[in-house]
Design a protein around this motif. Structure first.
Motif, short mmCIF file in Angstrom:
data_model
loop_
_atom_site.label_atom_id
_atom_site.label_comp_id
_atom_site.label_asym_id
_atom_site.label_seq_id
_atom_site.Cartn_x
_atom_site.Cartn_y
_atom_site.Cartn_z
N SER A 152 0.70 -1.36 -0.08
CA SER A 152 0.03 -0.07 0.03
C SER A 152 0.66 1.27 0.03
CB SER A 152 -0.86 -0.03 1.22
OG SER A 152 -0.31 -0.25 2.51
N ASN A 153 2.33 1.17 -0.04
CA ASN A 153 3.02 2.31 0.24
C ASN A 153 4.35 1.84 -0.51
OD1 ASN A 153 4.91 1.81 2.41
ND2 ASN A 153 2.86 1.57 3.38
N ASN A 154 5.10 3.31 -0.75
CA ASN A 154 6.66 3.08 -1.27
C ASN A 154 7.44 2.66 -0.39
OD1 ASN A 154 5.42 3.83 -4.02
ND2 ASN A 154 5.31 5.78 -3.56
N ALA A 155 7.28 2.93 0.51
CA ALA A 155 8.34 2.69 1.82
C ALA A 155 8.85 1.20 1.90
CB ALA A 155 7.71 3.03 3.15
N VAL A 156 7.82 0.46 1.59
CA VAL A 156 8.27 -1.07 1.62
C VAL A 156 9.18 -1.35 0.45
CG1 VAL A 156 7.67 -3.65 1.84
CG2 VAL A 156 6.24 -1.93 2.97
N ILE A 157 8.86 -0.76 -0.67
CA ILE A 157 9.34 -1.07 -1.91
C ILE A 157 10.89 -0.50 -1.92
CG2 ILE A 157 9.72 -0.49 -4.41
CD1 ILE A 157 6.60 -0.42 -4.42
N GLU A 158 10.99 0.83 -1.24
CA GLU A 158 12.44 1.20 -1.42
C GLU A 158 13.15 0.45 -0.34
OE1 GLU A 158 14.43 5.61 -0.25
OE2 GLU A 158 12.25 5.28 0.03
N GLN A 159 12.71 0.18 1.10
CA GLN A 159 13.44 -0.64 1.84
C GLN A 159 13.86 -1.92 1.21
OE1 GLN A 159 11.24 -1.63 5.43
NE2 GLN A 159 12.75 -2.85 6.40
N ARG A 160 13.06 -2.79 0.59
CA ARG A 160 13.50 -4.17 -0.03
C ARG A 160 13.96 -4.00 -1.07
NH1 ARG A 160 9.87 -8.13 2.01
NH2 ARG A 160 9.09 -7.91 4.22
N LEU A 161 13.64 -3.19 -2.17
CA LEU A 161 14.26 -3.12 -3.48
C LEU A 161 15.28 -1.85 -3.80
CD1 LEU A 161 11.09 -4.28 -5.22
CD2 LEU A 161 13.10 -5.73 -4.70
#
Length: 229
Positions: A152-161
């Motif tokens: 639901s947000n970009n924070a997880v994508i930035e953290q993982r990828l």
């Protein structure tokens, strides 16, 4: 007032019923009904069918399949009770262990061969950009310590990828659709998309029996997905 005397017959019935009531749930849970000779014959025939089909498909040489890489969307639409281990292994490799789950795949020569084995259990096709966007934005999930969580947000994508240069939804969608150099990393980050059972839409006249039962390659995969999201 004299105490009421309960007949011994009634007491005996109570003692008999008591253990039955305690084990009632356990008995019902383990009960699977009668196994008839007809059902055993049917299962054996199905196993023989899948074994024979696998042997005939696996004999086909890899050179018969195109080596051109393409993005494909795979949706499992059938889940028969009787499947050979070879079928289960291929479906697991595609990450299609549940009915109506969907995944993106970069089709290679080997994967096309595996796909030809299980194409009677799945539908697949070439997704357009809108389909990729809709699936990720509306049905995107990621694994968090064994639990699926909504993307639901970009924070997880930035953290993982973030180390791969992917920091937002748009980057993730672009990487999947263009099959970039980090396609496999982005694909593995996403859990299989869980779509809606299309048979539940029959009452609304969105599907007919032919559309539900048709497996293999579908040119109308994008229209199909819209009705299943």
């Amino acid at each position: 007032m004299a105490p009421q005397i309960i007949p011994s017959v009634v007491l005996a019935k109570r003692q008999i019923k008591q253990p039955l009531n305690k084990n009632k749930k356990q008995v019902n849970k383990n009960y699977r009904g009668f196994i008839t000779p007809e059902s055993l014959v049917k299962k054996n025939r199905q196993r023989a069918f899948y074994r024979q089909r696998y042997k005939s498909k696996i004999r086909v040489k890899n050179s018969k399949f195109s080596d051109k890489k393409k993005l494909a969307l795979l949706i499992r639409t059938k889940s028969p009770r009787v499947l050979t281990q070879n079928y289960r292994t291929i479906l697991k490799n595609f990450n299609l262990t549940q009915k109506f789950s969907a995944v993106f795949v970069c089709l290679t020569q080997k994967q096309r061969k595996d796909l030809s084995v299980v194409d009677d259990l799945i539908v697949y096709g070439i997704p357009d950009l809108q389909t990729v966007q809709e699936l990720i934005l509306r049905r995107g999930r990621y694994d968090d310590n064994g639990q699926g969580k909504v993307l639901s947000n970009n924070a997880v994508i930035e953290q993982r990828l973030g180390s791969k240069g992917l920091i937002c939804m748009e980057d993730l969608i672009h990487e999947i659709y263009t099959m970039g150099k980090n396609f496999e990393t982005a694909r593995n980050f996403l859990m299989p998309f869980q779509l809606t059972d299309p048979t539940s839409q029959l009452k609304n006249k969105m599907f007919n029996d032919d559309e539900v039962g048709k497996t293999g390659f579908r040119k109308d995969i994008n229209e199909l997905v819209k009705k299943m999201i």
